[in-house]
Design an enzyme around this catalytic site. Structure first.
Site, PDB file in Angstrom:
ATOM      1  N   ARG A  10     -14.207  -9.506  28.098  1.00  0.00           N
ATOM      2  CA  ARG A  10     -14.271  -8.047  28.139  1.00  0.00           C
ATOM      3  C   ARG A  10     -15.131  -7.527  26.993  1.00  0.00           C
ATOM      4  NH1 ARG A  10     -13.452  -3.774  24.983  1.00  0.00           N
ATOM      5  NH2 ARG A  10     -11.573  -4.753  24.126  1.00  0.00           N
ATOM      6  N   ASP A  11     -14.704  -7.715  25.759  1.00  0.00           N
ATOM      7  CA  ASP A  11     -15.507  -7.254  24.619  1.00  0.00           C
ATOM      8  C   ASP A  11     -16.806  -8.048  24.534  1.00  0.00           C
ATOM      9  OD1 ASP A  11     -16.110  -5.721  22.344  1.00  0.00           O
ATOM     10  OD2 ASP A  11     -14.065  -5.845  21.623  1.00  0.00           O
ATOM     11  N   HIS A  14     -19.984  -6.645  26.087  1.00  0.00           N
ATOM     12  CA  HIS A  14     -20.838  -5.718  25.335  1.00  0.00           C
ATOM     13  C   HIS A  14     -22.081  -6.427  24.797  1.00  0.00           C
ATOM     14  CE1 HIS A  14     -18.587  -1.975  25.125  1.00  0.00           C
ATOM     15  NE2 HIS A  14     -17.487  -2.602  24.741  1.00  0.00           N
ATOM     16  N   SER A 164     -12.383  -0.422  15.848  1.00  0.00           N
ATOM     17  CA  SER A 164     -13.535  -0.451  16.754  1.00  0.00           C
ATOM     18  C   SER A 164     -14.868  -0.495  16.038  1.00  0.00           C
ATOM     19  CB  SER A 164     -13.502   0.781  17.662  1.00  0.00           C
ATOM     20  OG  SER A 164     -12.225   0.990  18.199  1.00  0.00           O
ATOM     21  N   HIS A 191      -6.846  -5.533  16.352  1.00  0.00           N
ATOM     22  CA  HIS A 191      -8.117  -5.929  16.967  1.00  0.00           C
ATOM     23  C   HIS A 191      -9.227  -5.620  15.974  1.00  0.00           C
ATOM     24  CE1 HIS A 191     -11.029  -5.980  20.513  1.00  0.00           C
ATOM     25  NE2 HIS A 191     -11.724  -5.301  19.621  1.00  0.00           N
TER      26      HIS A 191
END
EC number: 4.1.3.39
Length: 347
Positions: A10-11, A14, A164, A191
């Site tokens: 998922r990440d 990017h 983030s 995270h």
């Protein structure tokens, strides 16, 4: 026991403009399952419903991504990232229908109220719901606790603080995680992003402060300067005596295996990534900022400063263009007035 949530699929999307294929998703999900990873998160970098011209389009839709991963997983749970507004209730319904186990409902760190219906939707279906507070560096500990309590009240079974922008230092992480651990009756997670080279250190500090969930990606594959590197984190956790379902040997086998079907390059901390971390900007903005600076002929680092003043959060790519255009106009006026800065004229 510490729960490891693997955001590689998922990440990591990017890092390659959301271009993961079905074959790559299947191969990695199967390998992560064999490595004993607790949760394998899958999807567009911005989560369910994120594929768009603005945020980047995926070659395959949410349905195929999730069905592919679901077929590959036996003991690991399948997770998704969901941002209200980018995704809709129908997107969660689709994910639940396919067999997603964990829905991580993510909001800006001061907007937890918009998560209520989606957490409730997930819990009503008998699945696990985590709340996620994004851009957590933008709020003090007490504010984060108040927001996390809302998510807890809505039914979240854990709340994850997401750094983030990769802005946080260990002291900030400790203060915020400790506040949530002391004030909540549910688990707390963390995270990290590696913009300042602190992802593993910050994750360890979060665990010391009482977090029970940590996010990581194989080889640090993720937005900007990358995420917490899974292999390094597991090695450090073993040194510190943290108990998990996996081992360093198993995640090293996982990492080496990716060279045949994924081969994510270990992210380097580029000057642009350091700048985005320093100024507290979402890591995924870096390529957009660089492109806008080039197109408008403005100073990239001045653009970072301007955007930081606007306190951007995820999903505001249009403001990057707006500020780059404003900088270009100011530059043109400055040249026309013999070097007097526009801000000086308006002071």
């Amino acid at each position: 026991m510490i729960l490891i949530s693997d955001a590689t699929l998922r990440d990591g999307n990017h890092a390659i403009r959301h271009q993961l294929s079905a074959a790559q998703i299947h191969a990695y999900a199967r390998a992560a399952d064999e490595a004993g990873i607790d949760v394998v998160e899958v999807g567009h970098g911005n989560g369910l419903g994120g594929s768009s011209c603005l945020l980047g389009q995926t070659p395959i839709g949410d349905r195929l991504m999730l069905e592919t991963a679901r077929a590959a997983l036996r003991t690991s749970r399948l997770g998704v990232h969901f941002i209200p507004g980018l995704g809709k209730a129908a997107d969660i319904s689709l994910a639940l229908e396919i067999g997603v186990d964990v829905v991580r409902v993510a909001t800006h760190c001061t907007e937890a109220n918009v998560s209520a219906r989606f957490i409730e939707q997930t819990r009503t279906a008998g699945r696990t719901a985590f709340g996620v507070l994004m851009m957590s560096h933008m709020a003090p500990p007490d504010t984060l606790l108040a927001q996390a309590k809302l998510m807890e009240r809505y039914g979240a079974q854990a709340v994850v603080l997401m750094d983030s922008a990769g802005y946080s230092t260990p002291s900030l992480v400790r203060a915020k995680v400790e506040r949530l651990v002391d004030g909540l009756d549910i688990d707390v997670g963390f995270h990290a992003h590696n913009n300042l080279g602190l992802a593993v250190a910050n994750s360890l500090v979060a665990l010391e402060a009482g977090a029970r969930i940590v996010d990581a990606c194989v080889k640090g594959f993720g937005a900007g300067a990358g995420n917490t590197q899974l292999e390094t984190l597991v090695a450090a956790m073993e040194r510190e005596g943290h108990d998990t379902r996996t081992t360093f040997e198993r995640v090293m086998t996982l990492a080496r295996g990716t060279e045949t079907f994924l081969n994510p390059k270990t992210p380097h901390i580029q000057p642009a990534n350091i700048a985005s971390g320093l100024y507290g900007l979402f890591s995924g903005y870096v390529p957009h900022i660089q492109k806008a600076a080039q197109e408008f002929g403005v100073n990239e680092f001045e653009l970072y400063k301007r955007l930081a003043e606007r306190k951007l959060v995820a999903g505001q790519e249009d403001i990057i263009i707006e500020e780059a255009s404003r900088l270009a106009r100011e530059r043109d006026v400055q040249r026309a007035t013999g070097g007097v800065r526009v801000r000086e004229l308006s002071a």
